[in-house]
Design a protein around this motif. Sequence first.
Motif, mmCIF file in Angstrom:
data_model
loop_
_atom_site.group_PDB
_atom_site.id
_atom_site.type_symbol
_atom_site.label_atom_id
_atom_site.label_comp_id
_atom_site.label_asym_id
_atom_site.label_seq_id
_atom_site.Cartn_x
_atom_site.Cartn_y
_atom_site.Cartn_z
ATOM 1 N N SER C 246 34.511 24.370 34.957
ATOM 2 C CA SER C 246 35.883 24.355 35.446
ATOM 3 C C SER C 246 36.206 22.934 35.858
ATOM 4 C CB SER C 246 36.006 25.285 36.661
ATOM 5 O OG SER C 246 35.744 26.611 36.292
ATOM 6 N N THR D 19 38.944 29.026 40.957
ATOM 7 C CA THR D 19 40.187 28.249 40.941
ATOM 8 C C THR D 19 40.235 27.191 39.839
ATOM 9 O OG1 THR D 19 39.171 26.830 42.582
ATOM 10 C CG2 THR D 19 40.666 28.530 43.395
ATOM 11 N N ALA D 22 43.101 25.775 36.364
ATOM 12 C CA ALA D 22 44.505 26.179 36.376
ATOM 13 C C ALA D 22 45.407 24.991 36.043
ATOM 14 C CB ALA D 22 44.869 26.751 37.744
ATOM 15 N N LEU D 28 48.384 28.736 39.589
ATOM 16 C CA LEU D 28 47.194 29.284 40.227
ATOM 17 C C LEU D 28 47.579 30.331 41.264
ATOM 18 C CD1 LEU D 28 44.127 29.313 40.715
ATOM 19 C CD2 LEU D 28 44.476 27.461 42.375
ATOM 20 N N SER D 206 37.868 30.694 34.222
ATOM 21 C CA SER D 206 38.471 30.152 32.989
ATOM 22 C C SER D 206 39.222 31.204 32.185
ATOM 23 C CB SER D 206 37.393 29.556 32.075
ATOM 24 O OG SER D 206 36.724 28.514 32.723
ATOM 25 N N THR D 209 42.482 31.182 34.115
ATOM 26 C CA THR D 209 43.190 29.907 34.327
ATOM 27 C C THR D 209 43.464 29.160 33.033
ATOM 28 O OG1 THR D 209 41.099 28.739 34.729
ATOM 29 C CG2 THR D 209 42.269 29.608 36.658
ATOM 30 N N ARG D 210 42.618 29.357 32.031
ATOM 31 C CA ARG D 210 42.809 28.663 30.754
ATOM 32 C C ARG D 210 43.442 29.546 29.677
ATOM 33 N NH1 ARG D 210 39.729 23.872 31.259
ATOM 34 N NH2 ARG D 210 37.987 24.091 32.688
ATOM 35 N N PRO D 214 48.330 32.471 32.032
ATOM 36 C CA PRO D 214 47.363 32.826 33.084
ATOM 37 C C PRO D 214 47.794 34.001 33.958
ATOM 38 C CG PRO D 214 47.606 30.453 32.960
ATOM 39 C CD PRO D 214 48.671 31.039 32.067
#
Lengths: 251, 251, 251, 251
Positions: C246, D19, D22, D28, D206, D209-210, D214
Amino acid sequence: RDPLVIAGHGFGSRLIMGTGGAPSLHILEEALTASGTEMTTVAMRRVSTQTEGSVWDVLRRNGIRPLPNTAGCFTATEALRTARLAREALGTEWVKLEVVADERTLLPDPVELLDAAEHLVDDGFIVLPYTNDDPVLARRLEQVGCAAVMPLGSPIGSGLGIRNPHNIELIVEQAGVPVILDAGIGTASEAALAMELGCDAVLLASAVTRAHEPVLMASAMRDAVTAGRGARLAGRIPVRRYAEASSPAPE
Amino acid sequence: RDPLVIAGHGFGSRLIMGTGGAPSLHILEEALTASGTEMTTVAMRRVSTQTEGSVWDVLRRNGIRPLPNTAGCFTATEALRTARLAREALGTEWVKLEVVADERTLLPDPVELLDAAEHLVDDGFIVLPYTNDDPVLARRLEQVGCAAVMPLGSPIGSGLGIRNPHNIELIVEQAGVPVILDAGIGTASEAALAMELGCDAVLLASAVTRAHEPVLMASAMRDAVTAGRGARLAGRIPVRRYAEASSPAPE
Amino acid sequence: RDPLVIAGHGFGSRLIMGTGGAPSLHILEEALTASGTEMTTVAMRRVSTQTEGSVWDVLRRNGIRPLPNTAGCFTATEALRTARLAREALGTEWVKLEVVADERTLLPDPVELLDAAEHLVDDGFIVLPYTNDDPVLARRLEQVGCAAVMPLGSPIGSGLGIRNPHNIELIVEQAGVPVILDAGIGTASEAALAMELGCDAVLLASAVTRAHEPVLMASAMRDAVTAGRGARLAGRIPVRRYAEASSPAPE
Amino acid sequence: RDPLVIAGHGFGSRLIMGTGGAPSLHILEEALTASGTEMTTVAMRRVSTQTEGSVWDVLRRNGIRPLPNTAGCFTATEALRTARLAREALGTEWVKLEVVADERTLLPDPVELLDAAEHLVDDGFIVLPYTNDDPVLARRLEQVGCAAVMPLGSPIGSGLGIRNPHNIELIVEQAGVPVILDAGIGTASEAALAMELGCDAVLLASAVTRAHEPVLMASAMRDAVTAGRGARLAGRIPVRRYAEASSPAPE
């Protein structure tokens, strides 16, 4: 012409056999012969070199190198003692190191295994450790001086095959010593797959000795290892999502 | 001693090869020889029996039976015409029947395929149909008189292996004619698996002809088919969730 | 806001339920409610609309659209008769078309199925055919006018999940009508996977009605279908061979 | 009513978020809210509690418990130092312990990890260790006093899902503390599968966030974890080789 080299010693066969589980000594001998193996493990805690000399006789008269193992050891201390007894009794520095954590899974104990490996290497042994499929532990075992690393495909005797091919590939990519797939193989295609993943050899016992027809299965495993090795070296076609017609035949 | 018998004809090899995709006629010949195959498919719509006689020469001088196929046919009508031309040109009633639905997937069209199979059987052909892995269609093809059924593992040339082993097992369980895994094989372990699932033979082309080293791959495929057949006959160990230690070696 | 549209009719839920196998009518009702389904199949050959009216009552009082099916039909002729009886009894043109080949696999018969579909479409029905996972047959069914295609994941009631995700993807890529995964789902993750592969809906019965706690499983299936649909629309991360840390959190 | 309990603390959500990765703090926050998570990891070596206070603000104003982690530590010594800094800065004894072996795989180093875990437990920490999928190491971590074990499905950020479900099942069977699947999840069905295998919770970053969207993926993961948990508790149908027709509907 494509020998397996471990600790400077060349082997013509890439199939290493174990002896446990065979229905009779006679069938074991036939199976070992059919397999074409040149090295076979024997459990030191289970076989006395005196009273049960006949297994050794089988290996001796077939020119098969014995590889004593420390099966049944749960601590580094036990494994060291067993390895030293084997060296004294058999006159070989080679040892298949097994240090397992419990009876139910027979999975290696990473801490005890690494500790035992380090001590045995320091003590002059050629150490071939049975390990799980963790690439980090495999690297550590190589770093302390093991002559090969022998990751499992799945638990001993389970016949579950190679549960995590990705990990085996990671181990192969990083290894500077031979990688020998040890444990879990149930049938021929899995032995071939191990070689296609890049393993240098396959070690198996129950898949042959406990098969309905051990001698025929031994022969199948010999062919499977040869096939998998050949396919690895030959360079397989890429995988495609869609079809591709054969082009016109050459003139 | 374990021949593959199709329509009363016995074969010593359980590997059937295709000719498409070979980089040269010389390499094709070496690969066919290394594979040990005794029957090889040739696309009738791609190869003229006159002008490109050399493929036929290769088969003839190596004693390999030609199996004309109807590759490139999209309808029963086209397939019938192609099969009849092949019979006339080559003097054989044997035909590998392909009737595909589109260029992208080259998957068989079930309706046209069944229709063509029925007509060819009525017309005296020995029909070996390339089919999908549907057990119902396989049974229908056998019922109309096909001499074998040849389900795909995955799309032609994809190298995706056997996508649905369960279907192949269902086909094998019910079949009264040989089951030949046709299409999708990419590497040796997959050919071995096909045989372990109970297939009677494997048919492949691209996996060998397009491999980086076709001759070595041909040899690997020969060994893989032998290995898988042996493992099937030898009776593999059952799968267990947990480990099972090897018992003490026999005395 | 993301309705499933079949033949111009919008559904808020992408989970279609079946009624077979429920331990009691009371539990069936609770399970249907928990599932959030808006359409439920009922076997016309098993349920009389007169004497067993209570299933219809359950659907009616919960505002769930009945989808009569032709389960138990082995020929196009039987299926046509059953469909027409259903239309007359229930006053709906919608029909889930099942024409199976045998009792053991309950796999669809491709020839009879296609024939029945064509006739029913001509006869004004909204046809939702239960089919195998052959992309060619799925396309043919769409071409004759079916309102959706409903490929199996694996045999009815087997709980084997989706045996050939690649075929489901091929069907989704080419389809111009909704693709509904029908048969084989055993647990929630498989329902989610169906949606991630691009299916528009999931149809299941045994996985809920025969679970140890049907109502809880119905709720799990509702969430799984929602989750899979969301993941499909959200666009998953690509698969990588190696790790990726990350990055630092945003400031 | 079915809380996740770690070290005596109950959580209503079984999804733990990370976290990293993001695209913005705003997204986030939306994703964390959509996920329903009640605990979120933050890398102590990457985020200063002073200058980048905003991540902490997000957690604080949404009532999400921060779980500091030791990401980026390669030795027990580094991890201990990082954990102590986190405790001092954040006033929490809870720590997600990461001790990885190399940048490429980010796989845990079993020896350093176990050593660090033992020291942190002795030092009064609530230790949640990120580990590989080795059942033996998981047991060792529990034995030295860890409050949970967090095996990987596959390497961090790889999206490869759960490479070895069998190992996860072995870990679950033996565990006396919560098992949290940590790392490798790429899509919703995999999160559901983790729960079906018996994991008590899922930790991922991930995959959300990816993802392309999201917030939608966060919602999908929330539903997937709920679905998988429900399916586990509901007791799925057994797997059968053949079909089983739905019985007549209840009257």
